[in-house]
Design an enzyme around this catalytic site. Structure first.
Site, PDB file in Angstrom:
ATOM      1  N   LYS A   1      42.465  45.588  66.982  1.00 30.48           N
ATOM      2  CA  LYS A   1      43.478  44.804  67.167  1.00 30.48           C
ATOM      3  C   LYS A   1      43.346  43.524  66.556  1.00 30.48           C
ATOM      4  CE  LYS A   1      45.445  47.689  70.532  1.00 30.48           C
ATOM      5  NZ  LYS A   1      46.858  48.093  70.316  1.00 30.48           N
TER       6      LYS A   1
ATOM      7  N   ASP B   1      44.302  52.102  65.350  1.00 25.85           N
ATOM      8  CA  ASP B   1      45.480  51.719  65.916  1.00 25.85           C
ATOM      9  C   ASP B   1      46.276  53.000  65.288  1.00 25.85           C
ATOM     10  OD1 ASP B   1      46.994  50.029  68.100  1.00 25.85           O
ATOM     11  OD2 ASP B   1      48.273  50.722  66.500  1.00 25.85           O
ATOM     12  N   GLU B   2      47.155  53.623  66.020  1.00 25.71           N
ATOM     13  CA  GLU B   2      48.174  54.514  65.599  1.00 25.71           C
ATOM     14  C   GLU B   2      49.164  53.736  64.310  1.00 25.71           C
ATOM     15  OE1 GLU B   2      50.636  52.640  68.899  1.00 25.71           O
ATOM     16  OE2 GLU B   2      48.393  53.145  68.458  1.00 25.71           O
TER      17      GLU B   2
ATOM     18  N   HIS C   1      46.649  61.023  69.114  1.00 24.70           N
ATOM     19  CA  HIS C   1      47.317  59.957  69.718  1.00 24.70           C
ATOM     20  C   HIS C   1      48.647  60.315  70.185  1.00 24.70           C
ATOM     21  CE1 HIS C   1      49.424  56.028  70.040  1.00 24.70           C
ATOM     22  NE2 HIS C   1      47.932  55.583  70.244  1.00 24.70           N
TER      23      HIS C   1
ATOM     24  N   LYS D   1      38.252  53.454  67.584  1.00 28.48           N
ATOM     25  CA  LYS D   1      39.555  54.306  66.781  1.00 28.48           C
ATOM     26  C   LYS D   1      40.286  53.121  66.093  1.00 28.48           C
ATOM     27  CE  LYS D   1      43.213  54.626  70.007  1.00 28.48           C
ATOM     28  NZ  LYS D   1      44.276  53.959  69.209  1.00 28.48           N
TER      29      LYS D   1
END
Length: 436
Positions: free
Chosen positions: A163, A191-192, A280, A189
């Site tokens: 983030k 972020d999308e 996701h 992971k």
């Protein structure tokens, strides 16, 4: 005189060998004067597809390939009379899966193809025979496989994401990755919203994160799973996947619904990609959020993702920041965790607004075979990131030890600080503006 209700189309389920059919259950709203013919029209439209007889639509073709109406149930169950106007009904149609083959894109085209462009029709469920699912390899690792990779036997693994979602450069991403890994996060992971942007190209990002992961392992012995986002058009997606694995990524993430069904399976069934896959949920709402259109969420997030090979599925939690019905998020988890012919189970990861005070409610609903995915719930902890990770694990431990979370927090300052700030789950109030 022949009945207008074709006896081939209008069948009893007992007359069929259901091992040869996929059964779709629909919610239909209509003011039609002939509910049976409306259901029959759906069955025909999505199979032989002719609204009037054509010369080559022989009886043999119809016997072997037309959809069969096996159930029509008005809701409420009117018998003597029904009111005028629009009425709801549940209809069940059996589709010969030989029409489809063992693949998801054509399955979707059949059970909700042209009819998706009509009003007031929603797919409530799809029932798959083993003869159909035998054509899918499903998850390569599943819940047991990921637990083995992480060496976590009982507690839910904790997952974090980089983030802010996008905009930060490679050096910041690497620094944050290492900080998360040192804090004890099990899975990290992308972020999308970050795949291969100019400011943080995929290859450079993977190299940096793998380096950070290796540094933490050398320093502490703690190994994390890293899922870079390889989303792109499908030919480039496969190139991205191979590159990621060659560079040392030990997982792969795909925006599975935006990429199209079958894309995830192409990764899962590729022998060169022996790493777990994370699906996701972005874009999935376009398919399931309609009350009277689309597909049910447990099909979209559950059955489809498991057939397509997801080892871990992210989706919205009912207790977080995005409005979601409790029974829907639980049913998605059940679709991933419960027996499904010979397919391995898949880790559910209900996310979006997760903090330690929510964890016991989630574990009560779906058990400890889930992944705790948190963002602000760990980053914004008043004692810092490591305390945020510890608090999430402590919340899970309180459930595993059968100790109320408030009681357990008395001896765990990280958990207590989180509860003091965010509270514990309360069905009568919310700390999230989107759910107020």
């Amino acid at each position: 005189m022949n009945s207008k209700y074709d006896p081939i189309i209008f069948s009893q389920s007992e007359s069929l060998n259901l091992d040869e059919y996929i059964v779709a259950t629909y919610l239909m709203k209509s003011d039609t004067s002939d509910l049976l013919m409306r259901a029959g029209a759906v069955a025909v439209e999505q199979t032989t597809g002719t609204w009037m007889p054509v010369p080559d639509e022989t009886e043999e073709v119809r016997q072997n390939h037309v959809g069969r109406v096996i159930g029509v149930f008005p809701v409420p169950s009117y018998e003597a009379a029904a009111p005028e106007g629009e009425k709801s009904s549940i209809i069940r149609i059996a589709f010969p899966w030989k029409n489809i083959g063992q693949q998801l894109p054509e399955l979707l085209s059949t059970v909700f193809g042209n009819i998706s462009m009509t009003n007031n029709l929603k797919v409530l469920d799809l029932e798959f025979p083993k003869s159909f699912t035998d054509g899918f390899k499903g998850p390569k690792f599943g819940i047991k496989g990921i637990r083995k990779l992480l060496d976590i036997k009982e507690r839910p693994p904790v997952m974090a994401m980089i983030k802010p979602c996008t905009g930060i450069p490679i050096d910041v991403i690497k620094r944050q990755f290492k900080k998360l890994a040192l804090a004890g996060v099990d899975i990290i992971k992308d972020d999308e919203l970050i795949a291969n942007p100019v400011h943080a190209p995929l290859k450079e990002r993977i190299i940096a994160c793998v380096e950070a992961s290796n540094e933490v392992y050398e320093e502490t012995g703690h190994r994390v799973l890293y899922f870079p986002n390889i989303t792109d058009r499908q030919d480039i997606m496969l190139e991205n996947a191979k590159m990621a694995v060659e560079l040392g990524a030990n997982g792969l993430m795909l925006n599975a619904h935006a990429s199209g069904y079958g894309a995830l399976a192409a990764l899962a069934e590729n022998p060169d990609l022996n790493v777990p896959l994370l699906a996701h949920p972005c874009f999935a709402g376009a398919m399931y959020l309609g009350e009277n259109t689309g597909l049910s969420s447990h099909i979209v997030h559950g059955k489809f993702m498991r057939l397509d090979g997801a080892d871990l599925v992210v989706y919205n939690c009912a207790y977080g920041k995005v409005p979601t019905l409790k029974e829907r998020y639980i049913r998605i988890a059940q679709s991933l965790q419960s027996p499904f012919h010979d397919l391995k189970t898949t880790f559910p990861s209900p996310c979006a607004g997760i903090h330690p005070g929510i964890v016991p409610a989630m574990m009560k609903d779906i058990g400890n075979d889930m992944v705790i995915g948190a963002g602000a719930g760990m980053h914004a902890h008043p004692m810092g990131l490591k305390a945020g990770v510890d608090a999430l694990k402590q919340a899970a431990d309180s459930v595993l030890k059968n100790i109320p979370i408030e009681e357990y927090a008395k001896d765990h300052e990280e958990l207590q600080a989180a509860i003091d700030l965010w509270g514990v789950y309360d069905p009568n109030k919310s700390i999230f503006e989107l759910t107020k």
